[in-house]
Design a protein around this motif. Structure first.
Motif, PDB file in Angstrom:
ATOM      1  N   GLY A  63       0.788  -1.215   0.000  1.00  0.00           N
ATOM      2  CA  GLY A  63       0.000   0.000   0.000  1.00  0.00           C
ATOM      3  C   GLY A  63       0.825   1.272   0.000  1.00  0.00           C
ATOM      4  N   ASP A  64       2.101   1.179   0.344  1.00  0.00           N
ATOM      5  CA  ASP A  64       2.974   2.356   0.326  1.00  0.00           C
ATOM      6  C   ASP A  64       3.189   2.834  -1.110  1.00  0.00           C
ATOM      7  OD1 ASP A  64       3.208   2.117   3.042  1.00  0.00           O
ATOM      8  OD2 ASP A  64       5.286   1.418   3.029  1.00  0.00           O
ATOM      9  N   LEU A  65       3.489   4.123  -1.241  1.00  0.00           N
ATOM     10  CA  LEU A  65       3.860   4.694  -2.530  1.00  0.00           C
ATOM     11  C   LEU A  65       5.352   4.962  -2.541  1.00  0.00           C
ATOM     12  CD1 LEU A  65       0.968   7.265  -3.091  1.00  0.00           C
ATOM     13  CD2 LEU A  65       1.193   4.980  -4.080  1.00  0.00           C
ATOM     14  N   ILE A  66       6.001   4.568  -3.641  1.00  0.00           N
ATOM     15  CA  ILE A  66       7.449   4.747  -3.790  1.00  0.00           C
ATOM     16  C   ILE A  66       7.709   5.388  -5.145  1.00  0.00           C
ATOM     17  CG2 ILE A  66       9.678   3.570  -4.026  1.00  0.00           C
ATOM     18  CD1 ILE A  66       8.780   1.469  -2.128  1.00  0.00           C
ATOM     19  N   GLU A  67       8.627   6.339  -5.173  1.00  0.00           N
ATOM     20  CA  GLU A  67       9.020   6.955  -6.441  1.00  0.00           C
ATOM     21  C   GLU A  67       9.990   6.027  -7.162  1.00  0.00           C
ATOM     22  OE1 GLU A  67      10.341  10.874  -4.917  1.00  0.00           O
ATOM     23  OE2 GLU A  67       8.823  11.645  -6.307  1.00  0.00           O
ATOM     24  N   VAL A  68       9.704   5.752  -8.427  1.00  0.00           N
ATOM     25  CA  VAL A  68      10.458   4.757  -9.192  1.00  0.00           C
ATOM     26  C   VAL A  68      10.812   5.348 -10.559  1.00  0.00           C
ATOM     27  CG1 VAL A  68      10.457   2.399 -10.107  1.00  0.00           C
ATOM     28  CG2 VAL A  68       9.135   2.935  -8.035  1.00  0.00           C
ATOM     29  N   SER A  69      12.063   5.132 -10.983  1.00  0.00           N
ATOM     30  CA  SER A  69      12.463   5.544 -12.322  1.00  0.00           C
ATOM     31  C   SER A  69      11.963   4.546 -13.348  1.00  0.00           C
ATOM     32  CB  SER A  69      13.990   5.636 -12.416  1.00  0.00           C
ATOM     33  OG  SER A  69      14.553   4.331 -12.543  1.00  0.00           O
ATOM     34  N   ALA A  70      11.992   4.936 -14.597  1.00  0.00           N
ATOM     35  CA  ALA A  70      11.700   3.995 -15.678  1.00  0.00           C
ATOM     36  C   ALA A  70      12.804   2.949 -15.752  1.00  0.00           C
ATOM     37  CB  ALA A  70      11.590   4.732 -17.004  1.00  0.00           C
ATOM     38  N   PRO A  71      12.470   1.733 -16.216  1.00  0.00           N
ATOM     39  CA  PRO A  71      13.514   0.705 -16.387  1.00  0.00           C
ATOM     40  C   PRO A  71      14.581   1.170 -17.369  1.00  0.00           C
ATOM     41  CG  PRO A  71      11.325  -0.274 -16.498  1.00  0.00           C
ATOM     42  CD  PRO A  71      11.132   1.212 -16.538  1.00  0.00           C
TER      43      PRO A  71
END
Length: 584
Positions: free
Chosen positions: A322-330
């Motif tokens: 349920g947490d939100l994490i900032e993620v880069s594109a692969p």
């Protein structure tokens, strides 16, 4: 007809440069009398960096008197000593826009053949006291060229240079040099250059790589890998759909989109960068992790081993569904290669993650139906082998599979023949016993010691370097040609007054610092922080420093000779415009 103006030689010596020691033989100086031209160099001459200079295809460096006069005008200075461009032969005649690859010349008692243009590096800039020189030689189309020595013999100043045979394709040095380094790479000219039998193998490989870029992806495939467009710029908030404990030390996060667009399937072997904002309000943490799947069900999976670093400890202790994490594109260049050769996946420990993604890809696209697949994985014991059941299921879906699992320290409850195959550390001998063909494509990932030993071992049994593909966790090994070895230090803030500019984050090194305009480039800033870097020309020519720009914008000064791959940056001539994130 041209003639030899000066013969110049020099042996490797240590030169002080920017607080470092450079081993170089770029200081060539004229010698009197006749000199013997031999297969690897002239008598009395040597090369300090045999990776970039020397060898049978780069035995004798040639530069023209007319170019000396040209640079005197451009640089507004006198060039009074021959050998200043690192050349062995200063000649009158044979301009780069007329002499062709494959041309053969008789000089004195020796026979020479033009093998390739000069590959410029930063050391010619040191010798000329002009850092821009590597880029100027290319952009002004006056690189100079190398001879290979077909017949050894004595040569001397004043000798005539007699053309005895022309190169088959009649492609000039200037054109061939421009095909590799300058923008615009016409396929018909690339094919013609690649078919020239006298062109050195390294240049042929570069042109073949450019021809293989059939999708015309941005970047220079002859110098480094080109990449498709990244799915998004910067960071995107993804939801943690689930948290799975794979073992006592490994946890997987399944990441899903919370709004359109859906997550596109990544290329197998890709990595993403996570930016985690701790709940206590501390500085964000950025860490790179390989994807251990290929986006099945529209979700990305990262599998993280608990370590001593803040990132892995935070993920294991604080991240929940349920947490939100900032993620880069692969991103990344560790991808499956096209072809019909056997594929060998070699991994140890958590190094399984990117090659597991590749295994998922093979099953998903059925592309391995006719190819032999070798799966070789090492772990300490059964408690530390992750994804064992998943691997067995995937391997069972492939028709031509050879698998071997090695435990280095099996537990009492681990059963040979059921849980593992051999009790040993994986080595080249392991591969030989399994009958792995040396002509296969090899994909490696694991701890640094494993990688070093395996790459050396593969070379020792005859595997070509071009067939070895590897992914490194943490910072990649530096490439700093000619720089004397020095004790390594962990990345740190630069010494002295800190800057007040945009934040520069080095993802793999776990370092975020304010930029200072006292540095000429991001490369210099990284060096001041002891962040591992890779470079050669330092002026936007060779692309050795090309690095993924995860987030942010840069400006160039000077502009690169040719553009980097999509989403990448040449750090040797770039400065940040705003907060940036680099894959370093």
């Amino acid at each position: 007809m041209g003639h030899v103006v000066s013969i110049n030689v020099g042996l490797p010596a240590d030169v002080a440069w920017r607080g470092k020691v450079v081993r170089t033989a770029v200081w060539k100086r004229p010698v009197s009398g006749r000199v013997m031209a031999r297969r690897l160099n002239l008598d009395g001459d040597g090369q300090g960096d045999l990776e970039g200079h020397g060898g049978v295809h780069r035995a004798v460096m040639v530069y023209q008197l007319a170019s000396y006069r040209y640079w005197e005008q451009v640089l507004s200075r006198s060039l009074s000593e021959y050998g200043m461009f690192g050349e062995n032969l200063t000649i009158d005649g044979l301009p780069d826009d007329e002499v062709c690859i494959g041309d053969r010349y008789r000089i004195g008692g020796a026979l020479f053949e033009v093998s390739q243009p000069r590959v410029t590096c930063y050391r010619v800039g040191i010798r000329m006291d002009e850092p821009r020189m590597p880029a100027l030689l290319v952009s002004h189309r006056r690189p100079g060229f190398y001879f290979r020595v077909l017949e050894e013999g004595e040569i001397g100043a004043g000798d005539e240079i007699v053309l005895v045979e022309q190169g088959r394709e009649k492609m000039t040095v200037a054109e061939v040099d421009g095909l590799l380094y300058l923008p615009g790479h016409p396929d018909d000219r690339l094919r013609r250059a690649s078919s020239e039998p006298s062109l050195s193998p390294g240049w042929k490989q570069s042109f073949d790589a450019m021809l293989a870029n059939t999708g015309k992806l941005q970047g220079n495939a002859g110098l480094t890998a080109v990449l498709p467009d990244v799915a998004w710029q910067g960071f995107r908030r993804l939801k943690v759909a689930s948290v799975t404990r794979e073992s006592d030390e490994v946890t997987s996060l399944l990441l899903a989109a919370t709004e359109p667009p859906a997550l596109a399937p990544p290329a197998a072997g890709s990595f993403v960068v996570l930016r985690i904002a701790p709940a206590d309000g501390g500085a964000p943490l950025t860490r790179s992790y390989s994807l251990s799947n290929v986006g099945e069900d529209g979700m990305y999976r990262v599998s993280v081993k608990r370590g001593s670093g803040e990132g892995s400890r935070y993920i294991h202790a604080k991240v929940h569904a349920g947490d939100l994490i900032e993620v880069s594109a692969p991103r990344g260049t560790f991808h499956l290669q096209a072809g019909d050769q056997p594929m060998v996946f070699l991994s140890a420990g958590i190094g399984i993650t990117p090659v597991l993604g590749m295994l998922h890809q093979l099953v998903a696209d059925g592309g391995a139906a006719s190819r032999e697949v070798y799966w070789i994985h090492g772990a300490r014991n059964g408690a530390e082998e992750v994804f064992a059941q998943e691997v067995r299921r995937l391997l069972g879906a492939l028709p031509h599979v050879h698998a071997l699992v090695a435990y280095s320290q099996p537990r009492a409850e681990d059963r040979q023949g059921r849980d593992f195959d051999v009790s040993e550390r994986i080595s080249a001998a392991t591969l030989q016993k399994l009958g792995v063909p040396v002509t296969a494509q090899f994909y490696l990932c694991g701890p640094a010691a494993f990688m070093t030993a395996m790459i050396a071992g593969l070379g020792s049994i005859g595997v070509a370097g071009t067939n070895i593909h590897s992914e490194t966790f943490g910072s990649e090994a530096s490439i700093t040609p000619g720089i004397a070895a020095a004790p390594t230090r962990p990345p740190h803030p630069p010494v002295g007054v800190q800057g007040h500019g945009p934040t520069v984050s080095f993802s793999r090194s776990g370092l975020s610092l304010p930029w200072s305009d006292s540095y000429e480039s991001l490369l210099e800033f990284a060096e001041a922080c002891d962040v591992p870097v890779r470079w050669s020309c330092r002026m936007g020519v060779c692309h050795t420093c090309e690095t993924a720009l995860i987030a942010g914008r840069v400006r160039y000064d000077p502009d690169p000779i040719d553009a980097p791959a999509n989403g990448n940056v040449l750090i040797c001539c770039a400065r940040p415009e705003n907060d940036i994130e680099l894959d370093l």
